[in-house]
Design a protein around this motif. Structure first.
Motif, PDB file in Angstrom:
ATOM      1  N   LEU A 206       7.378   1.642 -42.819  1.00 16.58           N
ATOM      2  CA  LEU A 206       6.961   1.344 -44.183  1.00 16.58           C
ATOM      3  C   LEU A 206       5.651   0.564 -44.146  1.00 16.58           C
ATOM      4  O   LEU A 206       5.490  -0.356 -43.345  1.00 16.58           O
ATOM      5  N   GLY A 207       4.725   0.934 -45.005  1.00 15.83           N
ATOM      6  CA  GLY A 207       3.552   0.103 -45.217  1.00 15.83           C
ATOM      7  C   GLY A 207       3.893  -0.914 -46.291  1.00 15.83           C
ATOM      8  O   GLY A 207       4.620  -0.608 -47.242  1.00 15.83           O
ATOM      9  N   TRP A 208       3.406  -2.138 -46.159  1.00 11.80           N
ATOM     10  CA  TRP A 208       3.710  -3.168 -47.149  1.00 11.80           C
ATOM     11  C   TRP A 208       2.416  -3.808 -47.653  1.00 11.80           C
ATOM     12  O   TRP A 208       1.373  -3.717 -47.024  1.00 11.80           O
ATOM     13  N   TRP A 209       2.505  -4.472 -48.789  1.00  5.80           N
ATOM     14  CA  TRP A 209       1.325  -5.077 -49.398  1.00  5.80           C
ATOM     15  C   TRP A 209       1.754  -6.103 -50.444  1.00  5.80           C
ATOM     16  O   TRP A 209       2.911  -6.138 -50.882  1.00  5.80           O
ATOM     17  N   LEU A 210       0.810  -6.942 -50.837  1.00  4.76           N
ATOM     18  CA  LEU A 210       0.951  -7.787 -52.018  1.00  4.76           C
ATOM     19  C   LEU A 210       0.071  -7.201 -53.110  1.00  4.76           C
ATOM     20  O   LEU A 210      -0.995  -6.640 -52.823  1.00  4.76           O
ATOM     21  N   GLN A 211       0.507  -7.328 -54.351  1.00  4.57           N
ATOM     22  CA  GLN A 211      -0.255  -6.781 -55.462  1.00  4.57           C
ATOM     23  C   GLN A 211      -1.534  -7.584 -55.683  1.00  4.57           C
ATOM     24  O   GLN A 211      -1.583  -8.789 -55.442  1.00  4.57           O
ATOM     25  N   GLY A 212      -2.581  -6.915 -56.150  1.00  6.74           N
ATOM     26  CA  GLY A 212      -3.810  -7.607 -56.532  1.00  6.74           C
ATOM     27  C   GLY A 212      -4.913  -7.476 -55.505  1.00  6.74           C
ATOM     28  O   GLY A 212      -4.855  -6.673 -54.568  1.00  6.74           O
ATOM     29  N   ASN A 213      -5.948  -8.306 -55.714  1.00  7.78           N
ATOM     30  CA  ASN A 213      -7.097  -8.302 -54.828  1.00  7.78           C
ATOM     31  C   ASN A 213      -6.862  -9.204 -53.619  1.00  7.78           C
ATOM     32  O   ASN A 213      -5.970 -10.047 -53.618  1.00  7.78           O
ATOM     33  N   CYS A 214      -7.696  -9.028 -52.607  1.00 11.16           N
ATOM     34  CA  CYS A 214      -7.565  -9.801 -51.366  1.00 11.16           C
ATOM     35  C   CYS A 214      -7.544 -11.302 -51.642  1.00 11.16           C
ATOM     36  O   CYS A 214      -8.386 -11.819 -52.377  1.00 11.16           O
ATOM     37  N   SER A 215      -6.569 -11.971 -51.035  1.00  7.45           N
ATOM     38  CA  SER A 215      -6.475 -13.428 -51.138  1.00  7.45           C
ATOM     39  C   SER A 215      -5.993 -13.956 -49.788  1.00  7.45           C
ATOM     40  O   SER A 215      -4.842 -14.375 -49.648  1.00  7.45           O
ATOM     41  N   CYS A 216      -6.897 -13.897 -48.819  1.00  6.06           N
ATOM     42  CA  CYS A 216      -6.566 -14.311 -47.458  1.00  6.06           C
ATOM     43  C   CYS A 216      -7.164 -15.683 -47.157  1.00  6.06           C
ATOM     44  O   CYS A 216      -8.119 -16.118 -47.804  1.00  6.06           O
ATOM     45  N   SER A 217      -6.601 -16.344 -46.162  1.00  9.89           N
ATOM     46  CA  SER A 217      -7.077 -17.663 -45.775  1.00  9.89           C
ATOM     47  C   SER A 217      -8.318 -17.545 -44.896  1.00  9.89           C
ATOM     48  O   SER A 217      -8.746 -16.440 -44.546  1.00  9.89           O
ATOM     49  N   ASN A 218      -8.881 -18.686 -44.555  1.00 11.17           N
ATOM     50  CA  ASN A 218      -9.988 -18.694 -43.599  1.00 11.17           C
ATOM     51  C   ASN A 218      -9.501 -18.172 -42.249  1.00 11.17           C
ATOM     52  O   ASN A 218      -8.339 -18.326 -41.889  1.00 11.17           O
ATOM     53  N   ASN A 219     -10.404 -17.568 -41.512  1.00 11.67           N
ATOM     54  CA  ASN A 219     -10.089 -17.020 -40.189  1.00 11.67           C
ATOM     55  C   ASN A 219      -9.057 -15.892 -40.262  1.00 11.67           C
ATOM     56  O   ASN A 219      -8.235 -15.724 -39.357  1.00 11.67           O
ATOM     57  N   ALA A 220      -9.099 -15.133 -41.354  1.00  5.97           N
ATOM     58  CA  ALA A 220      -8.206 -13.978 -41.523  1.00  5.97           C
ATOM     59  C   ALA A 220      -8.992 -12.821 -42.121  1.00  5.97           C
ATOM     60  O   ALA A 220      -9.974 -13.020 -42.841  1.00  5.97           O
ATOM     61  N   SER A 221      -8.567 -11.619 -41.800  1.00 10.09           N
ATOM     62  CA  SER A 221      -9.181 -10.416 -42.361  1.00 10.09           C
ATOM     63  C   SER A 221      -8.228  -9.773 -43.353  1.00 10.09           C
ATOM     64  O   SER A 221      -7.014  -9.938 -43.263  1.00 10.09           O
ATOM     65  N   ARG A 237      -4.351 -10.609 -42.067  1.00  3.60           N
ATOM     66  CA  ARG A 237      -4.026 -10.780 -40.650  1.00  3.60           C
ATOM     67  C   ARG A 237      -4.998 -11.786 -40.046  1.00  3.60           C
ATOM     68  O   ARG A 237      -6.212 -11.709 -40.270  1.00  3.60           O
ATOM     69  N   CYS A 238      -4.459 -12.728 -39.295  1.00  2.00           N
ATOM     70  CA  CYS A 238      -5.299 -13.740 -38.661  1.00  2.00           C
ATOM     71  C   CYS A 238      -6.216 -13.101 -37.623  1.00  2.00           C
ATOM     72  O   CYS A 238      -5.835 -12.154 -36.938  1.00  2.00           O
ATOM     73  N   ASP A 239      -7.421 -13.644 -37.523  1.00  3.29           N
ATOM     74  CA  ASP A 239      -8.375 -13.151 -36.527  1.00  3.29           C
ATOM     75  C   ASP A 239      -7.887 -13.467 -35.119  1.00  3.29           C
ATOM     76  O   ASP A 239      -7.000 -14.310 -34.921  1.00  3.29           O
ATOM     77  N   GLU A 240      -8.492 -12.797 -34.146  1.00  2.00           N
ATOM     78  CA  GLU A 240      -8.124 -13.018 -32.753  1.00  2.00           C
ATOM     79  C   GLU A 240      -8.343 -14.493 -32.381  1.00  2.00           C
ATOM     80  O   GLU A 240      -9.368 -15.086 -32.720  1.00  2.00           O
ATOM     81  N   GLY A 241      -7.352 -15.067 -31.719  1.00  3.68           N
ATOM     82  CA  GLY A 241      -7.416 -16.473 -31.351  1.00  3.68           C
ATOM     83  C   GLY A 241      -6.733 -17.379 -32.340  1.00  3.68           C
ATOM     84  O   GLY A 241      -6.630 -18.595 -32.106  1.00  3.68           O
ATOM     85  N   PHE A 242      -6.247 -16.798 -33.466  1.00  2.14           N
ATOM     86  CA  PHE A 242      -5.550 -17.579 -34.489  1.00  2.14           C
ATOM     87  C   PHE A 242      -4.164 -16.988 -34.714  1.00  2.14           C
ATOM     88  O   PHE A 242      -3.940 -15.793 -34.514  1.00  2.14           O
ATOM     89  N   VAL A 243      -3.243 -17.830 -35.154  1.00  3.46           N
ATOM     90  CA  VAL A 243      -1.887 -17.381 -35.459  1.00  3.46           C
ATOM     91  C   VAL A 243      -1.498 -17.874 -36.849  1.00  3.46           C
ATOM     92  O   VAL A 243      -2.045 -18.851 -37.350  1.00  3.46           O
ATOM     93  N   GLY A 244      -0.554 -17.187 -37.463  1.00  7.38           N
ATOM     94  CA  GLY A 244      -0.095 -17.538 -38.805  1.00  7.38           C
ATOM     95  C   GLY A 244       0.068 -16.284 -39.639  1.00  7.38           C
ATOM     96  O   GLY A 244      -0.086 -15.166 -39.149  1.00  7.38           O
ATOM     97  N   ASP A 245       0.379 -16.469 -40.923  1.00  9.70           N
ATOM     98  CA  ASP A 245       0.568 -15.303 -41.791  1.00  9.70           C
ATOM     99  C   ASP A 245      -0.747 -14.795 -42.366  1.00  9.70           C
ATOM    100  O   ASP A 245      -0.828 -13.662 -42.827  1.00  9.70           O
TER     101      ASP A 245
END
Length: 256
Positions: A206-221, A237-245
């Motif tokens: 299954l592909g999953w998503w949140l509704q709406g426009n991109c709302s990611c944290s720093n150091n995430a794509s 998704r966190c960039d390489e070298g970072f962990v988290g949601d």
């Protein structure tokens, strides 16, 4: 007259102050409620522990079910894994099972991807996909050796199903247009563990998503997800070298 003007000015000023306080309290309550919803999300089910935005209660952004046996489920299907790209659920082989069995997999925040190959029966018109011997999936089970007329619903049918749309996932309308009566099983490609594609038998991605426009944290794509009729959602998704949601409203990213 000046006295009356002073009274009116005093009344209006007092009213404005009361209104301002009311609006402030209302906004504070809304903010507290939103934060409370995030904190109230139950993200554990037995040994299963998920990170934002997944969980097992109504306050969660992407809700899964927790069975009495403490198994993560969607409908009657057991969740095998959750990754930054997909949710993998098991779909055991079974003859003459209605195609509506996987209806619970079509929701506001997830749906089967076009990477799956669905093994279906009794299709009209005949599908152009593969015909795979049931013995490849039965694993010696006698109860499925008699399954006949097995076909595959794959990306070959994508353009025929949804025209020129470039959806990342199937819509329920796509699935209804398959024109098959029964669902035998499925194959999925798991790209999360190794660089090479890993073929997963009796599994649906299954592909999953949140509704709406991109709302990611720093150091995430951010990855935009087309989930039907031009509707867009997103994943982080966190960039390489970072962990988290990776989400701004979640726990974000930190150095690993």
């Amino acid at each position: 007259v000046p006295s009356n003007l002073q009274k009116m000015f005093h009344y209006n000023t007092k009213f404005a102050m009361v209104l301002t306080i009311f609006i402030f309290m209302f906004c504070l309550r809304c903010s507290t409620s939103a934060k409370s919803n995030k904190n109230n999300c139950e993200r554990s089910c037995g040994e299963h522990s998920l990170q934002y935005p997944f969980g097992f209660s109504s306050d969660c952004e992407v809700k899964l079910n927790c069975s009495k046996e403490n198994k993560a489920e969607i409908g009657e299907l057991e969740v095998q894994s959750v990754t930054s790209d997909g949710i993998f659920v098991s779909l055991p082989v079974q003859c003459n099972r209605s195609v509506s069995f996987i209806d619970p997999l079509f929701r506001d925040n997830f749906a089967p991807t076009w990477n799956n190959t669905f093994l279906v029966q009794s299709c009209k018109p005949k599908l152009d996909g593969c015909v795979i011997p049931t013995s490849s999936f039965a694993g010696g089970r006698k109860d499925v050796e008699g399954c006949e007329d097995l076909s595959c619903f794959t990306q070959l049918q994508k353009s025929k199903s949804n025209g020129s749309r470039e959806d990342d996932v199937l819509t329920h309308s796509d699935w209804e247009r398959v024109g098959c009566r029964f669902l035998f099983s499925a194959l999925a490609f798991d790209r999360s563990k190794v660089k090479e594609l890993s073929l997963q038998f009796q599994m649906v991605e299954l592909g999953w998503w949140l509704q709406g426009n991109c709302s990611c944290s720093n150091n995430a794509s951010c990855t935009e997800v087309n989930h039907g009729g031009g509707k867009l959602g997103f994943r982080c998704r966190c960039d390489e070298g970072f962990v988290g949601d990776g989400f701004k409203d979640g726990d974000g990213c930190r150095r690993g």
